[in-house]
Design a protein around this motif. Structure first.
Motif, mmCIF file in Angstrom:
data_model
loop_
_atom_site.group_PDB
_atom_site.id
_atom_site.type_symbol
_atom_site.label_atom_id
_atom_site.label_comp_id
_atom_site.label_asym_id
_atom_site.label_seq_id
_atom_site.Cartn_x
_atom_site.Cartn_y
_atom_site.Cartn_z
ATOM 1 N N SER A 131 0.783 -2.084 -0.287
ATOM 2 C CA SER A 131 0.086 0.673 0.498
ATOM 3 C C SER A 131 1.065 0.960 0.244
ATOM 4 O O SER A 131 0.318 2.460 -0.545
ATOM 5 C CB SER A 131 -1.189 0.113 0.894
ATOM 6 O OG SER A 131 -0.344 -0.290 2.369
ATOM 7 N N ALA A 132 1.945 1.489 0.242
ATOM 8 C CA ALA A 132 2.959 2.564 0.046
ATOM 9 C C ALA A 132 3.139 3.152 -0.911
ATOM 10 O O ALA A 132 3.194 2.469 -2.194
ATOM 11 C CB ALA A 132 4.265 2.290 0.662
ATOM 12 N N ARG A 133 3.034 4.510 -1.250
ATOM 13 C CA ARG A 133 3.142 4.613 -2.638
ATOM 14 C C ARG A 133 3.939 4.893 -3.235
ATOM 15 O O ARG A 133 5.136 5.319 -2.657
ATOM 16 C CB ARG A 133 2.231 6.170 -2.182
ATOM 17 C CG ARG A 133 2.200 7.419 -3.898
ATOM 18 C CD ARG A 133 1.160 8.339 -3.664
ATOM 19 N NE ARG A 133 1.261 9.462 -5.240
ATOM 20 C CZ ARG A 133 0.629 10.373 -5.022
ATOM 21 N NH1 ARG A 133 0.350 11.288 -3.506
ATOM 22 N NH2 ARG A 133 -0.088 10.306 -6.224
ATOM 23 N N ILE A 134 3.923 4.607 -4.242
ATOM 24 C CA ILE A 134 5.000 4.741 -5.062
ATOM 25 C C ILE A 134 5.213 5.966 -5.426
ATOM 26 O O ILE A 134 5.472 7.165 -5.557
ATOM 27 C CB ILE A 134 5.315 4.106 -6.678
ATOM 28 C CG1 ILE A 134 5.043 2.121 -6.083
ATOM 29 C CG2 ILE A 134 6.372 4.284 -7.397
ATOM 30 C CD1 ILE A 134 4.714 1.381 -7.252
ATOM 31 N N GLY A 135 6.649 6.423 -5.491
ATOM 32 C CA GLY A 135 7.614 7.997 -5.582
ATOM 33 C C GLY A 135 7.578 8.281 -4.071
ATOM 34 O O GLY A 135 8.348 9.664 -3.629
ATOM 35 N N SER A 136 7.040 7.696 -2.627
ATOM 36 C CA SER A 136 7.015 8.529 -1.988
ATOM 37 C C SER A 136 8.190 7.383 -0.987
ATOM 38 O O SER A 136 9.038 6.747 -1.473
ATOM 39 C CB SER A 136 5.812 8.645 -0.876
ATOM 40 O OG SER A 136 6.064 9.320 0.183
ATOM 41 N N ASP A 137 8.994 7.807 0.495
ATOM 42 C CA ASP A 137 9.240 7.861 1.164
ATOM 43 C C ASP A 137 8.747 6.846 2.336
ATOM 44 O O ASP A 137 7.755 6.821 2.542
ATOM 45 C CB ASP A 137 10.931 8.410 1.374
ATOM 46 C CG ASP A 137 10.850 9.230 1.120
ATOM 47 O OD1 ASP A 137 11.422 8.532 -0.426
ATOM 48 O OD2 ASP A 137 12.416 9.852 0.836
ATOM 49 N N VAL A 138 9.424 5.490 2.615
ATOM 50 C CA VAL A 138 9.058 5.107 3.454
ATOM 51 C C VAL A 138 10.272 4.846 4.990
ATOM 52 O O VAL A 138 11.467 5.452 5.167
ATOM 53 C CB VAL A 138 8.847 3.794 3.471
ATOM 54 C CG1 VAL A 138 9.074 2.883 5.142
ATOM 55 C CG2 VAL A 138 7.174 3.569 2.557
ATOM 56 N N ILE A 139 9.901 5.299 5.787
ATOM 57 C CA ILE A 139 10.961 5.555 7.384
ATOM 58 C C ILE A 139 10.390 4.524 8.557
ATOM 59 O O ILE A 139 9.750 4.745 9.530
ATOM 60 C CB ILE A 139 11.715 6.765 7.779
ATOM 61 C CG1 ILE A 139 12.174 6.911 8.799
ATOM 62 C CG2 ILE A 139 10.203 7.325 8.179
ATOM 63 C CD1 ILE A 139 13.313 8.189 8.569
ATOM 64 N N ALA A 140 11.448 3.389 9.127
ATOM 65 C CA ALA A 140 11.120 2.504 10.749
ATOM 66 C C ALA A 140 12.140 3.190 11.310
ATOM 67 O O ALA A 140 13.384 3.404 11.320
ATOM 68 C CB ALA A 140 10.740 1.422 10.062
ATOM 69 N N VAL A 141 11.686 3.742 13.046
ATOM 70 C CA VAL A 141 12.261 4.017 14.318
ATOM 71 C C VAL A 141 11.691 3.118 14.655
ATOM 72 O O VAL A 141 10.721 2.199 15.089
ATOM 73 C CB VAL A 141 11.787 5.379 14.048
ATOM 74 C CG1 VAL A 141 12.266 5.598 15.858
ATOM 75 C CG2 VAL A 141 11.795 5.964 13.677
ATOM 76 N N GLN A 142 13.126 2.539 15.632
ATOM 77 C CA GLN A 142 12.426 1.874 17.232
ATOM 78 C C GLN A 142 13.161 2.153 18.068
ATOM 79 O O GLN A 142 14.467 3.450 18.073
ATOM 80 C CB GLN A 142 13.480 -0.204 16.766
ATOM 81 C CG GLN A 142 12.445 -0.536 15.815
ATOM 82 C CD GLN A 142 13.813 -2.291 15.506
ATOM 83 O OE1 GLN A 142 14.350 -1.756 16.303
ATOM 84 N NE2 GLN A 142 12.589 -3.334 14.645
#
Length: 363
Positions: A131-142
């Motif tokens: 579902s993440a939009r192509i062309g946008s970014d993703v960031i994960a935090v712990q």
């Protein structure tokens, strides 16, 4: 004498006749029409100004909320109490852990250029990846998240139960993840007992071992292990012109290790673009995109950029502007180059929001 009297009567009768001529009527109608048009124009201009102001206010509010929510997580990347991540390595004994190397996985980023961007990670073949939009970014935090829980006494040995008390004890269930630390050590384990009793066991039926890295005292901190990922996705809703409405989402790892349902944070976020401030050997900070970072463990700052729109069509003409975000330009659809990040040329109002966040635990 009679003729004079008759003429006088005719004169009086003519003086009493009153009315509007055709010319006067046309002038009156023209003035009335002009006045009504003027009032209507003022009303329409005032209504348009009000709609623009409302749309802008909603965008500003959305930008503030989205930035605040993300920045709060970013600042605390790698937090494990007073234990310095550079000096204290998180000892992971939990089965099916969310990380095997906390320092390496506390911050991760992806450029979403296809539907398989999460290949090889825990997000592979999940709804997040699709579902993440192509062309946008993703960031994960712990990070560790502070809780209202205290140890009621010293542990007698490193395999002894942890005795706790506090308002947040009820938020934990059997098999949930717990991060415990002081300034010298930190451990991640699963609770093998019933947490509501206040006696938290860490037996090897839900852990790889039943021993923590040390016997903790009442100076230690109990924390919830927080693992969150932020991405832009289609809400499934459309505006009045049929254009898709996107939003910023956050999906968290539940305490039992499963993924919670995606949480819509802010509506109208059309693009999330991120640059990572990597500390170089020269002590300079180089900002670059996720795919160009040499070592995520060396990132000490994050530059967040979002393009946010409001659902109302308030513009008189289509939006043909290009918007500069960190590491990327979001272009109007008709003028965009192949592979460029785009936005529809509709009547929605758009604004960019850019904020740089320093990571407190990455000195």
């Amino acid at each position: 004498m009679m003729k004079l009297s008759h003429g006088h009567k005719n004169s009086c009768r003519a003086g009493r006749q009153r009315g509007l001529s055709l010319v006067e009527l046309i002038i009156a109608l023209a003035l009335s029409t002009t006045l009504i048009l003027g009032i209507f124009t003022v009303y329409m201009d005032s209504s348009q100004t009000s709609r623009l102001a409302t749309s802008l206010a909603r965008i500003q509010e959305s930008g503030r909320i989205a930035t605040d929510v993300m920045a709060r997580d970013m600042r605390m990347v790698g937090f494990q109490g007073c234990a310095d991540p550079d000096d204290v390595t998180l000892n992971v004994i939990a089965n099916n852990p969310p990380t095997s190397n906390f320092f390496e996985t506390t911050l991760r980023g992806w450029e979403v250029d296809s539907g398989t961007w999460a290949n090889g990670t825990e997000y592979d073949n999940t709804t997040i990846e699709s579902s993440a939009r192509i062309g946008s970014d993703v960031i994960a935090v712990q990070r560790g998240e502070s809780m209202e829980i205290e140890l009621t006494g010293n542990m007698t040995a490193d395999n002894a139960n942890v005795q706790v008390v506090g308002n947040d004890v009820v938020r934990f269930a059997q098999n949930d993840l717990v991060l415990i630390s002081d300034c010298e050590a930190s451990d991640l384990f699963r609770i093998s007992s019933t947490p509501s009793s206040g006696t938290w066991a860490h037996a090897n039926n839900v852990n790889t071992a039943n021993r923590l890295s040390q016997a903790y005292t009442d100076a230690a901190r109990i924390m919830r292990f927080s693992s969150s990922i932020y991405f832009v996705a289609d809400t499934g809703r459309s505006d009045i012109q049929g254009n898709a409405i996107f939003a910023l989402y956050r999906q968290s790892l539940a305490l039992d290790g499963s993924f919670s349902a995606p949480q819509e944070i802010v509506e109208g976020v059309e693009s999330l673009q991120i640059e990572y401030g990597e500390l170089l050997g020269t002590n300079n900070i180089r900002y670059t995109t996720a795919d160009n970072v040499g070592d995520m463990a060396g990132v000490v700052a994050v530059r967040l950029g979002m393009l946010i729109s409001h659902t109302d069509q308030v513009r008189d003409i289509g939006d043909t502007a290009d918007y500069a975000l960190p590491g990327e330009t979001v272009e109007a659809e008709t003028s965009a180059a192949a592979g460029a990040v785009t936005h529809p040329e509709d009547g929605r109002l758009r604004r960019t929001f850019i904020s740089t966040v320093m990571l407190r635990n990455r000195d």
